[in-house]
Design a protein around this motif. Structure first.
Motif, PDB file in Angstrom:
ATOM      1  N   ILE A 141      80.543-143.573  11.919  1.00  7.31           N
ATOM      2  CA  ILE A 141      80.904-142.839  10.334  1.00  7.31           C
ATOM      3  C   ILE A 141      79.440-142.311   9.935  1.00  7.31           C
ATOM      4  N   PRO A 142      79.457-141.064   9.390  1.00  6.64           N
ATOM      5  CA  PRO A 142      78.376-140.425   8.817  1.00  6.64           C
ATOM      6  C   PRO A 142      77.919-141.078   7.543  1.00  6.64           C
ATOM      7  N   LEU A 143      76.651-141.335   7.447  1.00  6.13           N
ATOM      8  CA  LEU A 143      75.935-142.312   6.430  1.00  6.13           C
ATOM      9  C   LEU A 143      76.118-143.652   6.474  1.00  6.13           C
ATOM     10  N   LEU A 144      77.304-143.953   6.488  1.00  8.26           N
ATOM     11  CA  LEU A 144      77.693-145.447   6.379  1.00  8.26           C
ATOM     12  C   LEU A 144      77.317-146.089   7.839  1.00  8.26           C
ATOM     13  N   GLY A 145      77.551-145.412   8.616  1.00  9.27           N
ATOM     14  CA  GLY A 145      77.331-146.042  10.020  1.00  9.27           C
ATOM     15  C   GLY A 145      75.631-146.336  10.061  1.00  9.27           C
ATOM     16  N   TYR A 146      74.881-145.437   9.895  1.00  5.94           N
ATOM     17  CA  TYR A 146      73.565-145.499   9.709  1.00  5.94           C
ATOM     18  C   TYR A 146      73.054-146.900   9.063  1.00  5.94           C
ATOM     19  N   GLY A 147      73.637-146.540   7.599  1.00  8.88           N
ATOM     20  CA  GLY A 147      73.235-147.824   6.641  1.00  8.88           C
ATOM     21  C   GLY A 147      73.619-148.945   7.162  1.00  8.88           C
ATOM     22  N   MET A 148      74.889-149.172   7.773  1.00  3.98           N
ATOM     23  CA  MET A 148      75.480-150.605   8.057  1.00  3.98           C
ATOM     24  C   MET A 148      74.552-150.789   9.761  1.00  3.98           C
ATOM     25  N   ARG A 149      74.109-150.142  10.200  1.00  2.84           N
ATOM     26  CA  ARG A 149      73.256-150.597  11.320  1.00  2.84           C
ATOM     27  C   ARG A 149      71.693-151.297  10.929  1.00  2.84           C
ATOM     28  N   ASN A 150      71.486-150.532   9.618  1.00  5.63           N
ATOM     29  CA  ASN A 150      70.092-150.992   9.026  1.00  5.63           C
ATOM     30  C   ASN A 150      70.606-152.351   8.348  1.00  5.63           C
ATOM     31  N   PHE A 151      71.804-152.624   8.152  1.00  3.26           N
ATOM     32  CA  PHE A 151      72.350-153.908   7.452  1.00  3.26           C
ATOM     33  C   PHE A 151      72.342-155.053   8.650  1.00  3.26           C
ATOM     34  N   LYS A 152      72.133-154.716   9.825  1.00  2.00           N
ATOM     35  CA  LYS A 152      72.153-155.534  10.900  1.00  2.00           C
ATOM     36  C   LYS A 152      73.853-156.153  11.155  1.00  2.00           C
ATOM     37  N   PHE A 153      74.783-155.235  10.827  1.00  2.00           N
ATOM     38  CA  PHE A 153      76.099-155.668  10.973  1.00  2.00           C
ATOM     39  C   PHE A 153      76.367-155.419  12.534  1.00  2.00           C
ATOM     40  N   ILE A 154      77.251-156.391  13.028  1.00  2.00           N
ATOM     41  CA  ILE A 154      77.505-156.574  14.639  1.00  2.00           C
ATOM     42  C   ILE A 154      78.785-155.840  14.925  1.00  2.00           C
ATOM     43  N   PHE A 155      78.598-154.604  15.710  1.00  2.00           N
ATOM     44  CA  PHE A 155      79.613-153.616  16.386  1.00  2.00           C
ATOM     45  C   PHE A 155      80.220-154.084  17.582  1.00  2.00           C
ATOM     46  N   LEU A 156      81.400-154.405  17.736  1.00  2.00           N
ATOM     47  CA  LEU A 156      81.875-154.962  19.080  1.00  2.00           C
ATOM     48  C   LEU A 156      82.971-153.980  19.306  1.00  2.00           C
ATOM     49  N   SER A 157      83.201-153.851  20.599  1.00  2.00           N
ATOM     50  CA  SER A 157      84.012-152.929  21.394  1.00  2.00           C
ATOM     51  C   SER A 157      85.336-153.400  21.777  1.00  2.00           C
ATOM     52  N   ARG A 158      85.429-154.944  21.464  1.00  2.00           N
ATOM     53  CA  ARG A 158      86.624-155.621  22.116  1.00  2.00           C
ATOM     54  C   ARG A 158      86.748-155.634  23.561  1.00  2.00           C
ATOM     55  N   LYS A 159      85.523-155.474  24.138  1.00  2.00           N
ATOM     56  CA  LYS A 159      85.595-155.681  25.708  1.00  2.00           C
ATOM     57  C   LYS A 159      84.266-156.879  25.946  1.00  2.00           C
ATOM     58  N   TRP A 160      84.895-157.849  26.002  1.00  5.90           N
ATOM     59  CA  TRP A 160      84.055-159.035  26.193  1.00  5.90           C
ATOM     60  C   TRP A 160      82.607-158.682  27.134  1.00  5.90           C
ATOM     61  N   ALA A 161      82.663-158.174  28.224  1.00 10.81           N
ATOM     62  CA  ALA A 161      81.674-158.146  29.152  1.00 10.81           C
ATOM     63  C   ALA A 161      80.613-157.420  28.451  1.00 10.81           C
ATOM     64  N   GLN A 162      80.952-156.481  27.609  1.00 11.34           N
ATOM     65  CA  GLN A 162      79.913-155.636  26.744  1.00 11.34           C
ATOM     66  C   GLN A 162      79.507-156.265  25.507  1.00 11.34           C
ATOM     67  N   ASP A 163      80.366-156.980  24.755  1.00  7.89           N
ATOM     68  CA  ASP A 163      80.349-157.524  23.439  1.00  7.89           C
ATOM     69  C   ASP A 163      79.327-158.884  23.583  1.00  7.89           C
ATOM     70  N   LYS A 164      79.576-159.534  24.823  1.00  6.66           N
ATOM     71  CA  LYS A 164      79.097-160.891  24.915  1.00  6.66           C
ATOM     72  C   LYS A 164      77.420-160.871  24.773  1.00  6.66           C
ATOM     73  N   ILE A 165      76.687-159.722  25.352  1.00  2.00           N
ATOM     74  CA  ILE A 165      75.236-159.854  25.166  1.00  2.00           C
ATOM     75  C   ILE A 165      74.958-159.199  23.672  1.00  2.00           C
ATOM     76  N   ILE A 166      75.801-158.229  23.110  1.00  3.84           N
ATOM     77  CA  ILE A 166      75.438-157.898  21.716  1.00  3.84           C
ATOM     78  C   ILE A 166      75.609-158.991  20.941  1.00  3.84           C
ATOM     79  N   LEU A 167      76.635-160.054  21.051  1.00  3.68           N
ATOM     80  CA  LEU A 167      76.866-160.995  20.105  1.00  3.68           C
ATOM     81  C   LEU A 167      75.804-161.983  20.247  1.00  3.68           C
ATOM     82  N   HIS A 168      75.580-162.474  21.686  1.00  2.00           N
ATOM     83  CA  HIS A 168      74.609-163.374  21.857  1.00  2.00           C
ATOM     84  C   HIS A 168      73.062-162.922  21.286  1.00  2.00           C
TER      85      HIS A 168
END
Length: 395
Positions: free
Chosen positions: A141-168
């Motif tokens: 999302i324009p603006l909000l996406g960049y801001g939320m990345r700086n908030f260190k929010f956790i973005f998940l794709s609902r594919k556990w193989a990818q999300d596992k490392i991000i979550l960890h």
């Protein structure tokens, strides 16, 4: 004529709200860029400033929602798990003594559930310490996406193989920082695996450098609707569970993984059941309180009910996958029963001996948003003034 004026008023409020939201978000992003320019990357000073923009964002959103159509909050707490006075009123505002390191789980009814739960953390001055798990698509999302990345929010794709490392890695850093031995204290992971998973020393703590956190996640994965209810019923049949009437079947993987990764620090799990006035037994809140309805029609819930209870980690069978799945199912069954009571009685609370009730306004201090929204304006004005003076001196 009066109806015509009412429409004009609603349109004016909607347009002004959108302008304020756009300006506010742009200002917050500019503030983040400024802070990242003037403070060292990864420093506690930068993190404090970015946390301030977190507070500013929820402050901006709540101020706009109150401008569009004010809401009230009614909180009931389970006296068996939360001490009386954990949530109380002071000078007309709801304040609380929520733990400094916690996880919030809740049923998911409307897209803006997270706004009310984020507000809840502000009652304990933790609005700048919240972390939310979100769908990967929201990162774009324009603006909000960049801001939320700086908030260190956790973005998940609902594919556990990818999300596992991000979550960890994301939760590992949050946990280490909360114990004062993470990157914000200058520490480094004790090892990094070939797949990129980082590991921190769980045996060390330094309270003088500790950072609080509140992790918010929705085990249902999506909000309640006719479509998701059908999918949940199919999923329940597949796993041999009985579907619920008012909530969706929860998924245990994300929550269990979070509890395991945060087990060295998490103090409590807050289980929140949320209900909205105007939503009946056969209604779907997401249809009534959609964003266009909120901002264009001023259609917001007049009363938001939250029933809160707490679990200590020792009460949760985290190490046994099957037992944990059953525990979560039972928690959601009780939540479904609470929703049945809500639709019958209009409240979650039943007995003053069992529950405590606090009612207050859905309000928050506007100070963070005023500060961060003024900073870019002051900087731009200063640059223009310097430029004008330089031009005048040269000519």
């Amino acid at each position: 004529m009066n109806e015509h004026l009412v429409r004009i008023k609603k349109l004016a409020i909607a347009v002004l709200s959108i302008i304020l939201m756009t300006y506010g978000c742009a200002s917050l992003v500019m503030s983040q860029v400024m802070f990242q320019t003037f403070y060292r990357r990864g420093s506690p000073e930068l993190q404090s400033k970015l946390n301030m923009t977190k507070k500013a964002f929820i402050s901006l959103l709540i101020c706009i929602l109150n401008f569009v159509s004010p809401s009230s909050i009614r909180i009931s707490t389970d006296n068996a798990t939360l001490a009386k006075g954990t949530f109380r009123k002071s000078n007309g505002k709801i304040i609380s003594q929520m733990k400094r390191r916690s996880i919030i789980i809740a049923n998911h009814q409307i897209y803006t559930d997270w706004v009310f739960l984020w507000w809840l953390t502000s009652t304990a001055d933790l609005a700048g310490s919240i972390y939310i798990m979100l769908k990967k698509s929201l990162e774009s999302i324009p603006l909000l996406g960049y801001g939320m990345r700086n908030f260190k929010f956790i973005f998940l794709s609902r594919k556990w193989a990818q999300d596992k490392i991000i979550l960890h890695n994301s939760l590992g850093v949050i946990d280490a920082n909360s114990r004062g031995v993470g990157p914000l204290s200058g520490a480094r992971p004790i090892r990094v695996d070939d797949d990129g998973e980082m590991y921190w020393d769980v045996n060390k703590t330094d309270d003088s450098k500790a950072w609080p956190y509140c992790l918010l996640l929705f085990p249902e994965g999506t909000n309640l609707s006719a479509t998701t209810r059908r999918k949940s019923a199919s999923f329940a049949e597949k796993v041999g569970r009985q579907p619920f009437s008012h909530v969706l079947l929860p998924h245990s993987t994300g929550l269990r993984s979070s509890l395991i990764l945060l087990r060295a620090s998490v103090e409590v799990v807050y289980d929140i059941t949320i209900g909205y006035s105007g939503v009946g037994r056969s209604d779907y809140g997401e249809m009534m309180y959609r964003l266009p309805n909120i901002f264009l029609r001023g259609q917001t819930p007049k009363l938001v009910d939250m029933h809160i209870r707490a679990f200590n980690l020792a009460e949760i069978p985290v190490d046994d996958e099957e037992a944990f799945s059953q525990w979560l199912y039972e928690v959601w069954k009780e939540k479904d029963d609470l929703m049945e009571k809500y639709y019958t009685d209009g409240t979650f609370a039943s007995d003053p001996e069992l529950n405590q009730i606090v009612v207050g306004g859905f309000n928050i201090s506007p100070k963070p948003v005023l500060v961060t929204c003024l900073l870019p304006a002051v900087l731009v004005f200063s640059l223009l003034l310097v430029g004008y003076l330089a031009y005048a001196w040269l000519t």
